[in-house]
Design an enzyme around this catalytic site. Sequence first.
Site, PDB file in Angstrom:
ATOM      1  CB  VAL A   1       3.070  -5.804  -7.278  1.00 58.17           C
ATOM      2  CG1 VAL A   1       2.548  -6.219  -8.642  1.00 58.17           C
ATOM      3  CG2 VAL A   1       3.501  -7.037  -6.488  1.00 58.17           C
TER       4      VAL A   1
ATOM      5  NE  ARG B   1      -1.269   4.138   3.746  1.00 56.90           N
ATOM      6  CZ  ARG B   1      -2.345   3.358   3.776  1.00 56.90           C
ATOM      7  NH1 ARG B   1      -3.280   3.586   4.658  1.00 56.90           N
ATOM      8  NH2 ARG B   1      -2.475   2.339   2.933  1.00 56.90           N
TER       9      ARG B   1
ATOM     10  CB  CYS C   1       4.035 -14.938  -6.794  1.00 56.66           C
ATOM     11  SG  CYS C   1       3.773 -15.065  -5.022  1.00 56.66           S
TER      12      CYS C   1
ATOM     13  CD  GLN D   1       5.727 -18.705  -1.417  1.00 53.79           C
ATOM     14  OE1 GLN D   1       5.138 -19.762  -1.305  1.00 53.79           O
ATOM     15  NE2 GLN D   1       5.083 -17.552  -1.535  1.00 53.79           N
TER      16      GLN D   1
ATOM     17  N   GLY E   1       7.102 -10.640  -1.648  1.00 60.64           N
ATOM     18  CA  GLY E   1       5.730 -11.097  -1.905  1.00 60.64           C
ATOM     19  C   GLY E   1       4.745 -10.539  -0.898  1.00 60.64           C
TER      20      GLY E   1
ATOM     21  CG  HIS F   1       8.402 -16.725  -4.574  1.00 64.76           C
ATOM     22  ND1 HIS F   1       8.861 -15.797  -3.674  1.00 64.76           N
ATOM     23  CD2 HIS F   1       7.049 -16.560  -4.622  1.00 64.76           C
ATOM     24  CE1 HIS F   1       7.836 -15.090  -3.210  1.00 64.76           C
ATOM     25  NE2 HIS F   1       6.727 -15.539  -3.772  1.00 64.76           N
TER      26      HIS F   1
ATOM     27  CG  ASN G   1       8.768 -12.637  -5.387  1.00 63.09           C
ATOM     28  OD1 ASN G   1       9.989 -12.574  -5.547  1.00 63.09           O
ATOM     29  ND2 ASN G   1       8.143 -11.901  -4.495  1.00 63.09           N
TER      30      ASN G   1
HETATM   31  P1  A2P Z   1      -0.156   3.299  -0.270  1.00 64.16           P
HETATM   32  O1  A2P Z   1       1.296   3.253  -0.680  1.00 64.16           O
HETATM   33  O2  A2P Z   1      -0.743   4.643  -0.411  1.00 64.16           O
HETATM   34  O3  A2P Z   1      -0.402   2.643   1.058  1.00 64.16           O
HETATM   35  P2  A2P Z   1       2.489  -3.194  -0.872  1.00 64.16           P
HETATM   36  O4  A2P Z   1       1.846  -4.522  -1.167  1.00 64.16           O
HETATM   37  O5  A2P Z   1       3.863  -3.087  -1.425  1.00 64.16           O
HETATM   38  O6  A2P Z   1       2.397  -2.838   0.554  1.00 64.16           O
HETATM   39  O7  A2P Z   1       1.597  -2.105  -1.687  1.00 64.16           O
HETATM   40  C1  A2P Z   1       0.206  -2.004  -1.551  1.00 64.16           C
HETATM   41  C2  A2P Z   1      -0.330  -0.960  -2.515  1.00 64.16           C
HETATM   42  O8  A2P Z   1      -1.751  -0.887  -2.357  1.00 64.16           O
HETATM   43  C3  A2P Z   1       0.194   0.433  -2.234  1.00 64.16           C
HETATM   44  O9  A2P Z   1       0.290   1.150  -3.447  1.00 64.16           O
HETATM   45  C4  A2P Z   1      -0.896   1.015  -1.363  1.00 64.16           C
HETATM   46  O10 A2P Z   1      -0.950   2.431  -1.377  1.00 64.16           O
HETATM   47  C5  A2P Z   1      -2.120   0.460  -2.060  1.00 64.16           C
HETATM   48  N1  A2P Z   1      -3.275   0.480  -1.195  1.00 64.16           N
HETATM   49  C6  A2P Z   1      -3.456  -0.114   0.007  1.00 64.16           C
HETATM   50  N2  A2P Z   1      -4.692   0.148   0.511  1.00 64.16           N
HETATM   51  C7  A2P Z   1      -5.315   0.934  -0.407  1.00 64.16           C
HETATM   52  C8  A2P Z   1      -6.612   1.540  -0.485  1.00 64.16           C
HETATM   53  N3  A2P Z   1      -7.514   1.404   0.467  1.00 64.16           N
HETATM   54  N4  A2P Z   1      -6.891   2.300  -1.580  1.00 64.16           N
HETATM   55  C9  A2P Z   1      -5.992   2.456  -2.557  1.00 64.16           C
HETATM   56  N5  A2P Z   1      -4.752   1.893  -2.547  1.00 64.16           N
HETATM   57  C10 A2P Z   1      -4.422   1.147  -1.493  1.00 64.16           C
END
Ligand code: A2P
Length: 364
Positions: free
Chosen positions: A41, A66, A157, A184, A188, A270, A343
């Site tokens: 998203v 990460r 969504c 869906q 998502g 969706h 979605n």
């Molecule tokens: P990261 O890519 O560094 O893991 P998706 O729903 O597509 O998996 O994406 C989740 C988003 O939320 C990603 O950008 C992820 O970053 C971020 N995210 C997940 N956990 C954390 C956290 N503890 N702090 C900041 N961002 C987070």
Amino acid sequence: MDHIQKSWSTFIIIAQMAEEEEKRMSSKKFNVALAGATGAVGKQMIACLEESDFPVDRIKLLASNRSKGRELSFKNQSVKVEEMTEDSFGGMDIALFSAGGGTSTHFAPYATKAGCVVVDNSSAWRMDPDVPLVVPEVNPHAVAGYTKKGIIANPNCSTIQMVVALNPIHQKYRIKRVVVSTYQAVSGTGIKAMDELSDQTRAIMNFSETESNVYPHQIAFNCLPHIDVFQENGYTKEEMKMLNETRKIMEDDSIQVTATTVRVPVFYGHSEAVNIETEGPISAEDVKSMLAEAPGVKVVDDPSRNVYPMPIDAAGQDLTYVGRIRDDFSIPNGINMWIVADNIRKGAATNTVQIAEILAQDYL
Ligand code: A2P
């Protein structure tokens, strides 16, 4: 004469002030933080901000540690991803969150404390009575309630695309009950789920074993009647969201909604089979012409030419597509229809950016 001249000069001064204010507003730019910028998203939010010409002054891309240092592009400029911390929001005006419920619960209050208005895509704040839950085609006026907590929630969504189509019908016919079954897409659930569908499909086509890490069962060539966690009442959390969020957005607690939400092996888009029962007589013909005029809706409905909405056509688009509109002969006042939307766009990123646009234009 003197009196007329005086009034005329006052009029000119007021007109000049109004013009200056308009210029000031239209040139006003905002510092925007994107929390979860590397996710499915989040990446789409970057695209929506670019496409919508949202007046961004400075953009801050935030994710987990990460992704720290990764480079993403915004308006042809490379922007380094920063690790989201409690201090990330100083100097930011608006924060668009899409980093999961736990992350929003923890970090959104730090963002609001720093003076930032949060538009949150997770389910963390949606049912908080002090947080507006907004679909711009349905309840744009609710944005005004952001002042209570500094947070606006973006709905689930499957609920967004459903209420975009339901609202015009409700305004004219009063909906009593909705029975919805969803189909869906895996996007998502996030990027890892899309990878899981690709990997499993490839493995099966190569006669290899599949691995399921994101979903409890194989998703490739399968359907899982299970989205989000099961509740004590036998429904999933996703199914209950469709009831509770519909009532909150449409500002009518009398609407009954019963849902079965199903994950299908589709990447984007969706689909929903929706049955509606209204208080008074309703006709498919009238629903078709009403929805043809409704904001954010496109009627795609010509069964004689095999024309109906499909996720492959909705993917990448912002509209909600409605077709298979027909009278339900099993009840006195009923309609069946098929609703499809992207979605990740209308169901998440587009709706969030549309909320931010209302906020920026009318409130900040
Ligand atoms: P990261 O890519 O560094 O893991 P998706 O729903 O597509 O998996 O994406 C989740 C988003 O939320 C990603 O950008 C992820 O970053 C971020 N995210 C997940 N956990 C954390 C956290 N503890 N702090 C900041 N961002 C987070």
